[in-house]
Design a protein around this motif. Structure first.
Motif, PDB file in Angstrom:
ATOM      1  N   UNK A 164       0.803  -1.228   0.000  1.00  0.00           N
ATOM      2  CA  UNK A 164       0.000   0.000   0.000  1.00  0.00           C
ATOM      3  C   UNK A 164       0.833   1.274   0.000  1.00  0.00           C
ATOM      4  N   UNK A 165       2.045   1.200  -0.582  1.00  0.00           N
ATOM      5  CA  UNK A 165       2.837   2.408  -0.780  1.00  0.00           C
ATOM      6  C   UNK A 165       2.407   3.026  -2.115  1.00  0.00           C
TER       7      UNK A 165
ATOM      8  N   UNK B  93       7.614   8.990  -0.832  1.00  0.00           N
ATOM      9  CA  UNK B  93       9.052   9.364  -0.783  1.00  0.00           C
ATOM     10  C   UNK B  93       9.987   8.166  -0.684  1.00  0.00           C
ATOM     11  N   UNK B  94       9.543   7.087  -0.045  1.00  0.00           N
ATOM     12  CA  UNK B  94      10.429   5.924   0.122  1.00  0.00           C
ATOM     13  C   UNK B  94      10.789   5.282  -1.207  1.00  0.00           C
TER      14      UNK B  94
ATOM     15  N   UNK C  15      16.898   8.553  -3.321  1.00  0.00           N
ATOM     16  CA  UNK C  15      17.603   9.091  -2.163  1.00  0.00           C
ATOM     17  C   UNK C  15      17.222   8.373  -0.874  1.00  0.00           C
ATOM     18  N   UNK C  16      16.200   7.514  -0.932  1.00  0.00           N
ATOM     19  CA  UNK C  16      15.795   6.753   0.245  1.00  0.00           C
ATOM     20  C   UNK C  16      15.980   5.253   0.063  1.00  0.00           C
TER      21      UNK C  16
END
Length: 369
Positions: free
Chosen positions: A161-162, A167-168, A172-173
């Motif tokens: 459910x992302x 942002x993840x 950069x993450x």
């Protein structure tokens, strides 16, 4: 061309005079005897038996003598050179023997000392801590599962459910394999095992998974780009937050001892709803450091509580993505940091100690099996 000088007296050649040959021989023998080391003897050999030594130069003069005089001069000089050569051999043997005897004394090995110079290693405390954590849940009937560290985006994000713009999911993450278009990442959490377990097992599901995870964090005292998590998942009929609370309480007792309270704080995770952060009462000060007049506590920083990790009820969207009927089944999930647990249990303050591979750090925890 003049004829050879048949009346030339070798005594008139200073270097061939019997007294001069005897003097050169005596000087050579004295210098050899005075040499106190092999290096000094080497220099003496060059000075008194080398090509430019007095006896060698005298030997060259013999060629200029008339035939009847060569024999006597050659015998005189040859005898002196032979004596010098034999003296060099004797002194060489004496000095080598002295050297060997000295080495035996100075470099003697005490065979009674411990023979193993390589320090014994030990299993890494992160490994043993992860096993202890999973053992707590195995004792409650859970099954241990494993999964790949290189994970498809669908398992790592979509099925959990992302949303696409989360942002993840940016470089950069997250560590992407090759490129963002590859669809492969180094897993950012052990939560993909929730999806894999639900897709490959019959319900009900009670599983735990401990393993490496990867995020683009800088290595410092409390963070590392490679760290370990333990994921827990339960999906069954009639599962509630009360079951989650009971499992967390059992884990705290198993890892830190009896009598420690726990608390949940509201939080947000895409794959659980409702979600919460779990805190436990500090096992060192038992919360007393947060009371007025309490002694400072380094473990909980005088807050009285220690953060353990995140948890919550499995989001119905995750169940649907895995083909599970959310009207019939419910479940909970949690994620706990292995390094964080190790730091709490043993007072480790710096993440560098865990990743630098110093055997002095691991040996302090013993040879647990």
């Amino acid at each position: 061309m003049s004829a050879p000088n048949k009346s030339y007296d070798p005594v008139e050649v200073t270097s061939l005079h019997p007294d001069e040959v005897a003097r050169m021989r005596a000087e050579a023998l004295a210098a050899i005897e005075a040499a106190s080391s092999l290096d000094e003897l080497k220099q003496t050999r060059l000075a008194h038996a080398g090509d430019r030594s007095p006896l060698a130069l005298a030997n060259r003069e013999i060629g200029a003598l008339p035939p009847h005089a060569k024999a006597e001069a050659g015998k005189r000089v040859g005898g002196a050179r032979r004596d010098v050569s034999e003296a060099l051999k004797r002194r060489q043997a004496e000095l080598e023997d002295e050297r060997d005897q000295r080495v035996l004394v100075e470099e003697a090995v005490d065979v009674t000392l411990p023979w193993d110079r390589v320090q014994r290693g030990a299993r890494h405390p992160v490994t043993t801590t992860a096993e202890r954590m999973t053992d707590v849940f195995v004792s409650m009937g859970f099954e241990i599962v494993e999964g790949p560290e290189v994970e498809a985006e669908w398992f790592n994000f979509d099925a959990l459910n992302f949303p696409p713009a989360h942002p993840a999911r940016e470089m950069q993450d997250t560590f992407f394999v090759e490129s963002e278009e590859s669809g492969l990442v180094l897993r950012t959490h052990t939560s993909p095992m929730q999806v894999r377990a639900l897709l490959t097992r019959e319900l009900p599901v009670y599983v735990v998974c401990a393993g490496k995870t990867f995020r683009t964090d800088e290595l410092d005292a409390t963070h590392s780009p490679v760290f370990h998590q333990m994921e827990g998942l339960v999906v069954d009929e009639g599962i509630t937050m009360a079951d989650l609370r009971g499992a967390i309480d059992a884990f705290v007792v198993g890892m830190f001892g009896e009598g420690l309270r726990t608390r949940f704080r509201p939080y947000f995770f895409p794959f659980t709803e409702p979600s919460g952060e779990v805190d436990m009462e500090c096992f060192v000060c038992r919360g007393a450091s947060a009371e007025p007049g309490g002694e400072p506590c380094r473990t909980c920083r005088s807050e009285g509580w220690i953060e353990l990790g995140g948890c919550g009820m499995v989001n119905p969207r995750v169940l649907i993505a895995c083909g599970v009927d959310p009207e019939r089944y419910s479940g909970w999930a949690f994620g706990l940091g292995v390094e964080r647990t190790l730091m709490f249990r043993h007072g480790v303050e710096d993440m560098h100690d865990m990743v630098e591979g110093d055997v002095r750090f691991t040996r302090a925890f013993g040879m647990e099996i």
